[in-house]
Structure formats: structure tokens, C-alpha cells
Design an enzyme around this catalytic site. Structure first.
Site, PDB file in Angstrom:
ATOM      1  N   GLU A 164      43.515  51.436  53.070  1.00 14.18           N
ATOM      2  CA  GLU A 164      42.404  52.083  53.753  1.00 14.18           C
ATOM      3  C   GLU A 164      41.148  51.362  53.285  1.00 14.18           C
ATOM      4  OE1 GLU A 164      39.914  56.265  54.147  1.00 14.18           O
ATOM      5  OE2 GLU A 164      40.600  55.479  52.237  1.00 14.18           O
ATOM      6  N   ASP A 200      44.314  54.824  49.255  1.00 17.61           N
ATOM      7  CA  ASP A 200      43.046  55.486  49.541  1.00 17.61           C
ATOM      8  C   ASP A 200      41.883  54.664  48.988  1.00 17.61           C
ATOM      9  OD1 ASP A 200      41.643  57.962  50.439  1.00 17.61           O
ATOM     10  OD2 ASP A 200      41.118  58.102  48.326  1.00 17.61           O
TER      11      ASP A 200
END
Length: 529
Positions: free
Chosen positions: A273, A206
Site C-alpha cells: 500500500e 500497510d
């Protein structure tokens, strides 16, 4: 794909994203959980994917639905217990599915033991040095340390009672870690090893581009016409100056993680990401000594246009060739409007979504699918009183709830088989979903679910063995076409039918194809007859 495949599985996997809260509920509380996922693994196997990526299920107060982690090495009781995670991993492997789990290294929850210790400690203490605490500006320190804005709206700084401020690029409940403190790297390496030891095959990272900030924490230089307090997401970039994103030092973190993954058998992997500005900056995350993959958001951000799709494919392949990395392709996820809706919604939006998906599945590398897209789900207009997304609540406008509505599995009314409970789940489902449930679509050969199953079957048979090379033709009007070995792909982004190459056989199409004409908003795979 067999688990003993000699090639790195992640180089060509079809990965299905499971948003854990909204996939399947086993206990009737209206929230998805790990046993719910385990029970539905046969569905994913039969769909034809190779792996599942599961969003965070760790101990968390759930202010950002698991992306605010209080304990990286345990399961939140809302989703089950550690034994449920072990069982899910084992059952997935029995079904031939790999398991990727989310890791959230940019920030912790404000309820993490480290942050609670930081609040209890004095300014300048070792406890505060794990986060980005700073004195404020102004005569009495009453102003934030810099002008950075939170992705979720408002300032990126919150003041604590003793007068210092802490940085949170997201919600106030998600304080950013200071990755220049060696304790932080050790904490996250421990978390990686904890889950690798339990058998996970990889990690989705993330906010992978946000771990390191410019050390000075200077003001961001904003365009003159942009008010400093205006809110912007990572997708809606502001100007060219970004001292909080994509700093060179972040790559040292991933070189370390590369070494960690290499300690384990079975081609373990990590995918970033990283909302980078260019294909070249995206490629830096997948250099040979760093991560295995990085999400290619350029494909997701492209408009419905043969020219734009062509430029994304060409730019992606050109950027990745020097670092010898496989590309990834993605059209939807839990942070963006579903692509059926982005492409116009209704029948036309669905036709375009199916066509874009078919073109994507023909490209080399990995394809990431978001739960529900195989049902053709559109973005749901969630009423304000049901908003759950912290970004929506903070900014006062619709956020990400519309793409996170729990899946409809069967039946004629909510919760559509999502769980054994009655009534609406944690985000209400629409009243008109009876025709788009898994059960309803499984009975129709022309359903979107049937199309995905056939497209994924053809992908394994024709696209995966075709190798990495792509012969990308120049755009002809609104037609994108390319070949991979014997496989030919044509995507008609226009309104009018176009002729198909003579002497070819249709392998799979995103919509009806009659004769030698490809209708508008349709894609097709061909091979020589």
C-alpha cells in the site's frame, strides 16, 4: 485457478478484500470475526475470486480497528483465537483460495510491550530507540520537534510526561517505529515468518511507503498558501516536499522481505500500500529483488473520464515494463469512498461503477475487489453519533465509516443476516438494504452480484489467458477501447450511444446492449464472430 498452477498466482489473481469487522459475524456480538469469514468461504469461491485479503485481526486495543497492533503473532479475542486463523487458512486452501493477511510495519499500538517499555524508560534509552522519540523545540521543549501533521488531523507529535515527544503519522495511539534500529526489522521479519509458517500466501503491507523518514526529521516545506496546521490525507498531497514518505532507504526493507518470502514454497507474495506520486515511483517497489506487487491507486483516483482512464493504463504499463512487473488495479477499499458514490451515486453511479469494473477486469495483472462492491453498495451516510473512524473523531468530519458498514447477507431488516444477533451491528446498516442483500440479488439474473459472477467467470476464460500485452487505442470522444489478443474491450464514458465494431460477439456487458450500439456509461467485452 488451481493451487498447483505453475504460474505465479498473484500475477493475474482476482483478490477480494475482507474488512474483518464488517464481513460476517459468527457469535452475534455485532462485529465480524474469523469464524464468520470461514463460514462464508463458499460464497467467495462461487463469486469467482482467487484469493482473499483479510484486514488485521491481531491483538489490538482497536483504536484504529486493528491497525494498531499490540501483538503481531496472536489473534485478538474479538475476532477469535489462533486456532480460528489456522482453520480459516486451511479451509480457504480447500476451496482453492489463497490467503493474504495485513501486516502493519510503520507503527505499533501504544499498548505494544515495546512502547510500554519505552514510556517507562528514560530519554536516550534502548527502549525509546525503537521509536521516534525526540526533544521538543522552544525554550522549554514545549513545541513539537517539527511541523509534520498527522494523516488523522492535528500535529504528528505527542508529548510524554518527561517532556520528550514521539512521532505518530496517524493516531496518537499508533507510535511510529524507527526503522533505522535493527531490532525493528528483526521484529517484523519474525512476524512474517510466524504467519508464513502457518500457511498464509502473502501480505498486504500497510503504509508501505512510510517506514523510513528523512533521518534529520526536518520541517516539511509547505506551500505558502497552506497553513502548517491544515489537515491532509495521503491522498490529498500537499506540495512537493515529503520528508516522511517514500524515502529511498525503504527499499532496503523490501529487499530483505523478498529474501524472506523466497525461503518458502508456493509463490508467496507481498503487495505494497504505497501512495506514491507517480507510476514510476510505484514501480520502484516491484523491482525484481523487491515486492511482487504494489497497489495502483491512480486507477482509483481517476475521474469518470475516458481520457483519464487511458492515461492511467498507458502510464501504468509504461512504468512497469522496465521492471518486468505485473500491474494491479483497484477501484475501492476500506479507506476511500465507494466508487458507486464517487461516480455520482444512484442508478447512474452504479452503471458507471459496473462499467469501470468490467474494463478493469479485462486489463492484465491482478484486480483487487472490496467487499460489498459486488452488491453495488454505495457509501453510507453514517450519523455522527455512530462514527467509529479515529480520523473522523479527531478531525470532526465524516471519515471512512461509510464504506465500512457491515455486509447485508439476507433478510428484510438489520442486521440482514450479518450475524445471529438482533439489531444493528457495530456500524448501523441502512433501513433500505433489503433489496441489495446477497440473498435478494442471488435471485435476479440482472443483479450486480450476478454481473460480478459472470464478469469474473469471463475473466478466467478470456482475459487471464490473453497474456500481458495491451493494444490501447487513442480515445475517441468519450470512448476508451483496447484489445488483448482476441479480446476487445470498449468503455463508453459519454452520454450518447456509440457504434460497436462490426462482426463481433458480446461476451459480457456491464449493462443492457441492444443491437450494434453501446449505451453511455456502459462497457462491453467483444470477440470476433
Amino acid at each position: 485457478m488451481a493451487l498447483n498452477d505453475p504460474n505465479p498466482w498473484w500475477q493475474y489473481a482476482a483478490v477480494y478484500q475482507v474488512y474483518v469487522r464488517s464481513f460476517a459475524d459468527s457469535d452475534g456480538d455485532g462485529v465480524g470475526d474469523l469464524p464468520g469469514i470461514t463460514a462464508r468461504l463458499p460464497y467467495l469461491r462461487d463469486l469467482g475470486v482467487d484469493a482473499l485479503w483479510i484486514t488485521p485481526f491481531y491483538t489490538s486495543p482497536q483504536h484504529d480497528h486493528g491497525y494498531d497492533v499490540a501483538d503481531y503473532c496472536d489473534v485478538d479475542p474479538l475476532f477469535g483465537e489462533l486456532a480460528d486463523a489456522d482453520r480459516l487458512i486451511a479451509r480457504a486452501h480447500e476451496h482453492g483460495l489463497r490467503v493474504i493477511v495485513d501486516v502493519v510495519p510503520n507503527h505499533t499500538s501504544n499498548e505494544h510491550a515495546w512502547f510500554q517499555a519505552a514510556l517507562a524508560a528514560a530519554p536516550g534509552s534502548p527502549e525509546r530507540a525503537r521509536y521516534l522519540f525526540r526533544d521538543g523545540r522552544g525554550e522549554h521543549g514545549e513545541l513539537p520537534p517539527n511541523n509534520w501533521a498527522s494523516v488523522f488531523g492535528g500535529p504528528a507529535w505527542t508529548r510524554v510526561p518527561d517532556g520528550q515527544w514521539y512521532l505518530h503519522l496517524f493516531d496518537t495511539t499508533q507510535p511510529d517505529l524507527d526503522w533505522r534500529n535493527p531490532e525493528v526489522g528483526d521484529l517484523l521479519e519474525g512476524a512474517l515468518r510466524f504467519w508464513l509458517d502457518r500457511g498464509v500466501d502473502g501480505f498486504r503491507i500497510d503504509v508501505a511507503h512510510g517506514l523510513l523518514k528523512e533521518e534529520s526529521l526536518r520541517d516539511q516545506v509547505l506551500p505558502e498558501q497552506d497553513a502548517a496546521e491544515e489537515e491532509h490525507s495521503m491522498v490529498e498531497r500537499v506540495g512537493d516536499d515529503e520528508p516522511m514518505w517514500d524515502q529511498p532507504e525503504v527499499h532496503d526493507v523490501y529487499r530483505r522481505w523478498h529474501r524472506v518470502l523466497a525461503d518458502y514454497e508456493g509463490d508467496r507474495m507481498a503487495v505494497a500500500e504505497a501512495w506514491t506520486r507517480t507510476a514510476e515511483s510505484m514501480a520502484r517497489y516491484v523491482r525484481p529483488d523487491e515486492l511482487q506487487q504494489s497497489f495502483n491507486f491512480a486507477w482509483l483516483l481517476a475521474e469518470w473520464s475516458a481520457d483519464q482512464f487511458h492515461d492511467v493504463v498507458r502510464g501504468t504499463l509504461d512504468a512497469l515494463t522496465p521492471v518486468d512487473a505485473a500491474p494491479t488495479w483497484v477501484l475501492s477499499n476500506h479507506d476511500v469512498v465507494r466508487h458507486v458514490t464517487r461516480y455520482g451515486g444512484g442508478e447512474r453511479g452504479l452503471a458507471r461503477a459496473r462499467a469501470a469494473t468490467l474494463a478493469m477486469l479485462a486489463l492484465p495483472g491482478s484486480a483487487y475487489l472490496y467487499q460489498g462492491e459486488e452488491l453495488g453498495l454505495e457509501e453510507v451516510d453514517v450519523a455522527e453519533e455512530h462514527w467509529q473512524d479515529p480520523a473522523a473523531l479527531r478531525m470532526g468530519r465524516a471519515g471512512r465509516d461509510g464504506c465500512r458498514v457491515p455486509l447485508p447477507w439476507g433478510g428484510s431488516e438489520a442486521p440482514y443476516g450479518f450475524g445471529p444477533g438482533e439489531g444493528q451491528p457495530w456500524i448501523p446498516q441502512p433501513d433500505d438494504w433489503a433489496t441489495v442483500t446477497v440473498a435478494a440479488q442471488a435471485e435476479r439474473d440482472d443483479s450486480t452480484l450476478a454481473f460480478y459472477r459472470e464478469a469474473l467467470r469471463c475473466r478466467r476464460e478470456h482475459a487471464v489467458p490473453a497474456g500481458p500485452d495491451v493494444d490501447l487505442a487513442d480515445v475517441d470522444g468519450e470512448v476508451l477501447s483496447f484489445t488483448r489478443g482476441a479480446l476487445q474491450v470498449v468503455l463508453n464514458c459519454g452520454d450518447s450511444p456509440v457504434g460497436l465494431p462490426a462482426g463481433t460477439e458480446v461476451l459480457v456487458a456491464s449493462g443492457p446492449v441492444e443491437g450494434d450500439k453501446l449505451p453511455g456509461d456502459t462497457a462491453v467485452w467483444l470477440r470476433g464472430a
